[in-house]
Scaffold this active site. Structure first.
Site, mmCIF file in Angstrom:
data_model
loop_
_atom_site.group_PDB
_atom_site.id
_atom_site.type_symbol
_atom_site.label_atom_id
_atom_site.label_comp_id
_atom_site.label_asym_id
_atom_site.label_seq_id
_atom_site.Cartn_x
_atom_site.Cartn_y
_atom_site.Cartn_z
ATOM 1 N N ASP A 67 -0.044 4.906 -5.417
ATOM 2 C CA ASP A 67 -0.120 3.973 -6.661
ATOM 3 C C ASP A 67 -0.945 4.471 -7.824
ATOM 4 O O ASP A 67 -1.429 5.536 -7.702
ATOM 5 C CB ASP A 67 -0.760 2.539 -5.923
ATOM 6 C CG ASP A 67 -1.989 2.755 -5.471
ATOM 7 O OD1 ASP A 67 -2.573 3.671 -5.449
ATOM 8 O OD2 ASP A 67 -2.326 1.828 -4.729
ATOM 9 N N ASN A 136 -8.199 -8.064 1.407
ATOM 10 C CA ASN A 136 -7.304 -9.155 1.474
ATOM 11 C C ASN A 136 -6.240 -8.618 2.351
ATOM 12 O O ASN A 136 -5.025 -9.337 2.463
ATOM 13 C CB ASN A 136 -6.967 -9.736 0.017
ATOM 14 C CG ASN A 136 -6.275 -8.667 -0.567
ATOM 15 O OD1 ASN A 136 -6.096 -7.588 -0.350
ATOM 16 N ND2 ASN A 136 -5.908 -9.092 -1.773
ATOM 17 N N HIS A 138 -4.190 -5.965 1.595
ATOM 18 C CA HIS A 138 -3.483 -5.313 0.851
ATOM 19 C C HIS A 138 -3.287 -3.818 1.244
ATOM 20 O O HIS A 138 -4.300 -3.302 1.575
ATOM 21 C CB HIS A 138 -3.415 -5.575 -0.877
ATOM 22 C CG HIS A 138 -4.751 -4.558 -1.199
ATOM 23 N ND1 HIS A 138 -5.233 -5.150 -2.530
ATOM 24 C CD2 HIS A 138 -5.028 -3.547 -1.163
ATOM 25 C CE1 HIS A 138 -6.163 -4.382 -2.868
ATOM 26 N NE2 HIS A 138 -6.138 -3.253 -1.932
ATOM 27 N N GLU A 143 0.091 -6.996 -2.588
ATOM 28 C CA GLU A 143 -0.814 -7.914 -2.356
ATOM 29 C C GLU A 143 -0.287 -8.784 -1.384
ATOM 30 O O GLU A 143 0.816 -9.182 -1.196
ATOM 31 C CB GLU A 143 -1.178 -8.746 -3.538
ATOM 32 C CG GLU A 143 -1.643 -7.622 -4.564
ATOM 33 C CD GLU A 143 -3.090 -7.204 -4.259
ATOM 34 O OE1 GLU A 143 -3.655 -7.877 -3.360
ATOM 35 O OE2 GLU A 143 -3.598 -6.566 -5.330
HETATM 36 P P1 PGA Z 1 -11.495 0.712 -0.855
HETATM 37 O O1 PGA Z 1 -10.029 0.023 -1.123
HETATM 38 O O2 PGA Z 1 -11.189 1.842 -0.114
HETATM 39 O O3 PGA Z 1 -12.191 0.966 -2.215
HETATM 40 O O4 PGA Z 1 -12.320 -0.292 -0.035
HETATM 41 C C1 PGA Z 1 -9.114 0.260 -0.332
HETATM 42 C C2 PGA Z 1 -7.826 -0.698 -0.886
HETATM 43 O O5 PGA Z 1 -8.204 -1.461 -1.870
HETATM 44 O O6 PGA Z 1 -6.672 -0.471 -0.619
#
Ligand code: PGA
Length: 532
Positions: A67, A136, A138, A143
């Protein structure tokens, strides 16, 4: 689904890097799906290290990133282009023409997404996809609530993700509102997927992933359908097991708490003459035994007394400025938090008992004296360390002398000790009453007046009326100060149930939310474990 549980983040990173190394060494022209975020950084460091030692060659590898923010320029410090250059590409021998990251500068995001999807297909699909997971659930920027059958697309970031990612930007309004992301279908068409998770903040998302079912509320749950999916997480993300300790005057209750449920327990007696060190040694022995059998993350302790500046003062225990948290932590080698026992009981009830869902509540313990645990905005309120000593709230400045040196303290009128005194006085004044008879037949307790009233005794009814008036007067003061959603009553008197609650709520109208606490002796353990 394969699950690999590691002791910490470093082990997660090493395990993931080993899988990448095997993949690339087995197929030098592998197509790799890469992720950003803080989680894969350790793995990228390991891969760069392996490269510098000559253990991997990236020259024929093709990459597709999951992404990119939209809109964002590639040279923006927070773009995923910059992230990948800084954390991996700048440290290995990858051919720049084989790197693919969605273009956050495009003026036609739909066309960009379609072209990205085609390019992945042209390379024969992704061989190994690495994923992080949002708190959450995602994956990529897919999302909660999004469809689970999507290809690469433009999407709006959820407020939770904007909040989580705002740590990388000056403020949350600087976080781009959209992103271009591989869809769940794109991810699911990878031949092999590994998802990394580290830290307690990911626990809920991982718990849902490991439980039954697939839900759009947690897009990562879809990964369970993949034939070659491996979850690599550390024990903080995997486990929510904590030890809760409730120190009492006579014994200490120690419980292993998993998701607010006590799954194992042990009581340790406290005997006269024991020093603070002896008590700590005894607790540490049980904690070490539990820690050897369960994946314990931390220890919480509820103790009577005042807790300030990391020290505990308790009158009925040998704690006089004792550094309980430090002492226990140095013996057990786990993080330890300490709070007042009534506050822990209130937290336990707020999490898993009669106060569930109440952001503002009080737990009033009525026994020998009266104490309270205060929950304010979902958290324990302890003032400078001694909040909750409500038994010493004055309700009559010319009233009964209290051992604290003042007059008219609430507990002199509304504790179980006070009820017993009131019962004895009424029995003496009315020896002919049922109450008088009961008091002669057996030792007076907090139950005697309730029992006599139940048998139709008018004297006992008067005792209780007077007692409820005092109890309600103090509760009313607390309700006026704290405006809580609910007030829970615990301690021995709570066994009277409706015989106590109905007359109290009548006297407190229009406030009608006094209830009996539910968890009894377990509240302190569950609340202490939740201090984490
Ligand atoms: P993080 O984010 O590795 O910074 O915890 C992971 C994500 O949001 O996919």
């Amino acid at each position: 689904m394969n699950v690999i549980i590691c002791k910490d983040y470093d082990e997660v990173s090493v395990k993931a890097a080993e899988i990448f190394k095997r993949q690339i060494n087995g197929k030098p022209n592998s197509v790799l799906g890469l992720a950003t975020g803080s989680t894969p950084i350790g793995m990228y460091n390991c891969l760069a290290d392996m490269y510098s030692k000559g253990e991997i060659d990236f020259s024929q590898v093709t990459t597709f990133n999951l992404d990119e923010y939209y809109p964002i320029s590639q040279d923006n410090e927070q773009s995923y282009h910059t992230f990948m250059n800084n954390n991996l590409f700048g440290k290995i021998n990858i051919d720049a023409s084989r790197i693919h990251i969605p273009n956050g500068e495009t003026t036609n995001p739909a066309a960009e997404c379609e072209a990205y999807e085609k390019e992945i297909a042209r390379h024969g699909g992704v061989d190994l996809q690495i994923l992080g997971i949002g708190r959450n659930g995602h994956i990529g920027f897919n999302e909660p609530g999004d469809r689970l059958n999507t290809k690469t697309h433009i999407t709006a970031l959820s407020s939770d993700t904007i909040d989580a990612n705002s740590r990388f930007f000056e403020s949350s309004d600087k976080v781009p509102t959209h992103a271009l992301t591989m869809g769940i279908s794109t991810i699911m068409s990878s031949k092999k997927i590994i998802l990394l998770a580290s830290g307690h903040s990911k626990h809920n998302a991982i718990k849902e992933l490991l439980s039954n079912g697939i839900t759009t509320d947690n897009p990562a749950t879809m990964l369970k359908m993949h034939p070659d999916f491996t979850l690599i997480c550390d024990s903080a993300a995997y486990s929510d097991i904590h030890i809760g300790i409730d120190i009492g005057g006579m014994s200490t209750k120690i419980g292993v708490v998993d998701n607010n449920e006590i799954i194992d327990r042990c009581d340790v007696e406290i005997t006269a003459g024991q020093t603070a060190e002896d008590i700590t040694d005894a607790m540490a022995e049980v904690c070490l035994d539990f820690a050897a059998r369960y994946d314990v993350q931390s220890i919480g302790v509820g103790t009577p007394g005042i807790i300030a500046h990391g020290k505990v003062w308790a009158t009925n225990l040998p704690f006089c400025g004792f550094r309980l948290a430090d002492e226990l932590s140095s013996r057990v080698k786990l993080p330890v938090s300490v709070e007042n026992d009534a506050a822990c009981a209130a937290l336990g009830e707020q999490i898993a008992g009669a106060g569930a869902g109440a952001e503002n509540m009080l737990l009033v313990t009525i026994g020998t004296g009266i104490g309270a645990g205060i929950i304010m905005n979902g958290k324990i309120y302890s003032g400078c360390g001694a909040a909750g000593e409500v038994g010493h709230m004055c309700i009559d400045i010319n009233g009964i002398e209290c051992p604290c040196g003042r007059h008219g303290c609430w507990e002199q009128y509304a504790s179980v000790t006070a009820l017993k005194n009131q019962t004895a006085a009424a029995a003496k004044a009315h020896p002919e009453s049922i109450l008088g008879k009961l008091c002669r037949e057996s030792a007076i307790s907090g139950k005697t007046a309730f029992k006599a009233a139940d048998m139709g005794c008018e004297t006992a009814r008067e005792v209780l009326d007077n007692y409820f008036n005092y109890l309600a007067a103090g509760l009313n003061n607390l309700i006026k100060i704290f405006d809580p959603q609910t007030v829970l009553i615990s301690g021995g008197i709570s066994n009277e149930g409706d015989n106590l609650i109905i007359p109290l709520n009548k006297r407190l109208a229009p406030f009608s939310a006094v209830k009996i606490a539910e968890l009894k002796n377990d509240a302190g353990i569950i609340g202490a474990a939740a201090l984490k």
